[in-house]
Design a protein around this motif. Sequence first.
Motif, PDB file in Angstrom:
ATOM      1  N   LEU A   1     -67.867  57.064 -51.594  1.00 15.11           N
ATOM      2  CA  LEU A   1     -67.202  55.787 -51.151  1.00 15.11           C
ATOM      3  C   LEU A   1     -67.976  55.359 -49.998  1.00 15.11           C
ATOM      4  N   PRO A   2     -67.588  54.029 -49.608  1.00 13.98           N
ATOM      5  CA  PRO A   2     -68.327  53.737 -48.322  1.00 13.98           C
ATOM      6  C   PRO A   2     -67.593  54.134 -47.158  1.00 13.98           C
ATOM      7  N   SER A   3     -68.130  54.371 -46.004  1.00 13.16           N
ATOM      8  CA  SER A   3     -67.410  54.970 -45.037  1.00 13.16           C
ATOM      9  C   SER A   3     -66.156  54.332 -44.456  1.00 13.16           C
ATOM     10  N   GLY A   4     -65.296  54.950 -44.136  1.00 12.09           N
ATOM     11  CA  GLY A   4     -64.032  54.429 -43.813  1.00 12.09           C
ATOM     12  C   GLY A   4     -62.965  54.037 -44.908  1.00 12.09           C
ATOM     13  N   TRP A   5     -63.240  54.369 -45.986  1.00  9.73           N
ATOM     14  CA  TRP A   5     -62.615  53.970 -47.175  1.00  9.73           C
ATOM     15  C   TRP A   5     -61.408  55.048 -47.686  1.00  9.73           C
ATOM     16  N   GLY A   6     -61.170  56.078 -46.929  1.00  9.20           N
ATOM     17  CA  GLY A   6     -60.091  56.828 -47.185  1.00  9.20           C
ATOM     18  C   GLY A   6     -60.350  58.070 -47.770  1.00  9.20           C
ATOM     19  N   LYS A   7     -61.682  58.431 -48.164  1.00  5.21           N
ATOM     20  CA  LYS A   7     -61.974  59.808 -48.635  1.00  5.21           C
ATOM     21  C   LYS A   7     -61.560  61.024 -47.904  1.00  5.21           C
ATOM     22  N   THR A   8     -61.937  61.037 -46.528  1.00  3.10           N
ATOM     23  CA  THR A   8     -61.728  62.047 -45.957  1.00  3.10           C
ATOM     24  C   THR A   8     -60.276  62.515 -45.642  1.00  3.10           C
ATOM     25  N   TYR A   9     -59.360  61.467 -45.310  1.00  2.00           N
ATOM     26  CA  TYR A   9     -57.957  61.916 -45.214  1.00  2.00           C
ATOM     27  C   TYR A   9     -57.183  62.355 -46.584  1.00  2.00           C
ATOM     28  N   LEU A  10     -57.689  61.749 -47.577  1.00  3.40           N
ATOM     29  CA  LEU A  10     -57.108  62.092 -48.885  1.00  3.40           C
ATOM     30  C   LEU A  10     -57.514  63.535 -49.183  1.00  3.40           C
ATOM     31  N   THR A  11     -58.855  63.992 -48.671  1.00  2.00           N
ATOM     32  CA  THR A  11     -59.313  65.353 -48.848  1.00  2.00           C
ATOM     33  C   THR A  11     -58.360  66.294 -48.113  1.00  2.00           C
ATOM     34  N   ALA A  12     -57.936  65.750 -46.780  1.00  2.00           N
ATOM     35  CA  ALA A  12     -57.246  66.684 -46.196  1.00  2.00           C
ATOM     36  C   ALA A  12     -55.624  66.852 -46.476  1.00  2.00           C
ATOM     37  N   LEU A  13     -55.173  65.694 -47.029  1.00  2.00           N
ATOM     38  CA  LEU A  13     -53.951  65.683 -47.698  1.00  2.00           C
ATOM     39  C   LEU A  13     -54.027  66.686 -48.866  1.00  2.00           C
ATOM     40  N   ALA A  14     -55.162  66.791 -49.641  1.00  2.00           N
ATOM     41  CA  ALA A  14     -55.147  67.755 -50.806  1.00  2.00           C
ATOM     42  C   ALA A  14     -55.252  69.175 -50.375  1.00  2.00           C
ATOM     43  N   SER A  15     -55.717  69.224 -49.356  1.00  2.00           N
ATOM     44  CA  SER A  15     -56.182  70.591 -48.834  1.00  2.00           C
ATOM     45  C   SER A  15     -54.672  71.164 -48.321  1.00  2.00           C
ATOM     46  N   ALA A  16     -53.984  70.480 -47.746  1.00  2.00           N
ATOM     47  CA  ALA A  16     -52.676  70.695 -46.811  1.00  2.00           C
ATOM     48  C   ALA A  16     -51.880  71.097 -48.051  1.00  2.00           C
ATOM     49  N   PHE A  17     -51.945  70.170 -49.125  1.00  2.41           N
ATOM     50  CA  PHE A  17     -51.046  70.352 -50.231  1.00  2.41           C
ATOM     51  C   PHE A  17     -51.062  71.525 -50.930  1.00  2.41           C
ATOM     52  N   SER A  18     -52.404  72.066 -51.034  1.00  4.30           N
ATOM     53  CA  SER A  18     -53.004  73.204 -51.893  1.00  4.30           C
ATOM     54  C   SER A  18     -52.254  74.429 -51.337  1.00  4.30           C
ATOM     55  N   TYR A  19     -52.133  74.356 -49.777  1.00  5.38           N
ATOM     56  CA  TYR A  19     -51.726  75.534 -49.260  1.00  5.38           C
ATOM     57  C   TYR A  19     -49.933  75.660 -49.630  1.00  5.38           C
ATOM     58  N   GLY A  20     -49.235  74.353 -49.563  1.00  4.99           N
ATOM     59  CA  GLY A  20     -47.993  74.305 -49.789  1.00  4.99           C
ATOM     60  C   GLY A  20     -47.701  74.920 -51.584  1.00  4.99           C
ATOM     61  N   VAL A  21     -48.715  74.619 -52.121  1.00  7.85           N
ATOM     62  CA  VAL A  21     -48.558  75.147 -53.743  1.00  7.85           C
ATOM     63  C   VAL A  21     -48.684  76.665 -53.458  1.00  7.85           C
TER      64      VAL A  21
END
Length: 310
Positions: free
Chosen positions: A28-48
């Motif tokens: 995706l173009p820079s600044g379109w949200g992929k990095t933060y979504l990746t961090a959310l998924a990482s955190a979510f995976s630890y919750g699971v």
Amino acid sequence: RYEILSGYCYYLNKMVFDPEFEGVIANLPSGWGKTYLTALASAFSYGVDDRGTILALCSNEDVVNGGSRTVKEIMQSERFGEVFPNLKWDKENKSYYSKDTESEWKLKNCKLAASYYARTTKSNVVGCRASKWVHIDDLYADYKEALNENDNQYYYNKFLTVWRKRFVQEAPVWKFLITGTMWAPKDFIVKIINWLEKRHKFIKHPKFNFVRVSQNGKFAIIQVPALNVETGESNCKALASTQTLLNEKASMDAYIFECNFQQNPVSPEAMAFDWKNIKQYHEKLTNEYGSTYAVIDGTRKSGKDFFSMP
């Protein structure tokens, strides 16, 4: 924003929940949200499952350490604790982390040496093991690095011989997540896409725009162009208006815009006839005979050279 990121969200969930799903490439173009979504998924995976490990790799130490901090900040938020009470953050709880540094931290139930490793792509990762996935993000500092075929081949070989081997051997599949923007027609991401396409047939996803999925359902390639290739309008005006993107396009070499904004990897030579590279005249040029002509002289030694005269 939901329309362009829904496919990415779906496959991040596959990374967390589907033990047989193997990998995502997201451009995706820079600044379109992929990095933060990746961090959310990482955190979510630890919750699971707080027993697993992620290995994060990036060319920039500040960026990869920043990603580590973001994952921890999400996990230490009040909302995260409400959803996952077993990981509810309490700064007085000294056993929440059994190890806690910027580049490496461990939750108390983790089965491996660390829950999260943040490493640069030039660093030695021998000894690091991942059981959730290996995340590779933005390998290049700028476009010039991506035009260096030696660097591209180095990263590709390291992916095959080193980074892949950092996944636990007993896992049914090894999972990878590759995020970034396109930089050149032979850069690392293009090489990995070519590697996947030699092994699997990819088809357009029936539901999600900008997503191609392998026929066995184990891999997804997500490529979001800034400008819609059919209409010329911004694909997400909430993030960048059409005029803003056209201004960006006018301010840089055409091939950089095609790669970095459009996820269409082309070489500088491929854009030789871009409008900015063509000499323009505002009045018709004629000679004394009232005509205009052009001449091209191709070599005749081998017959293997090519020329173009649009």
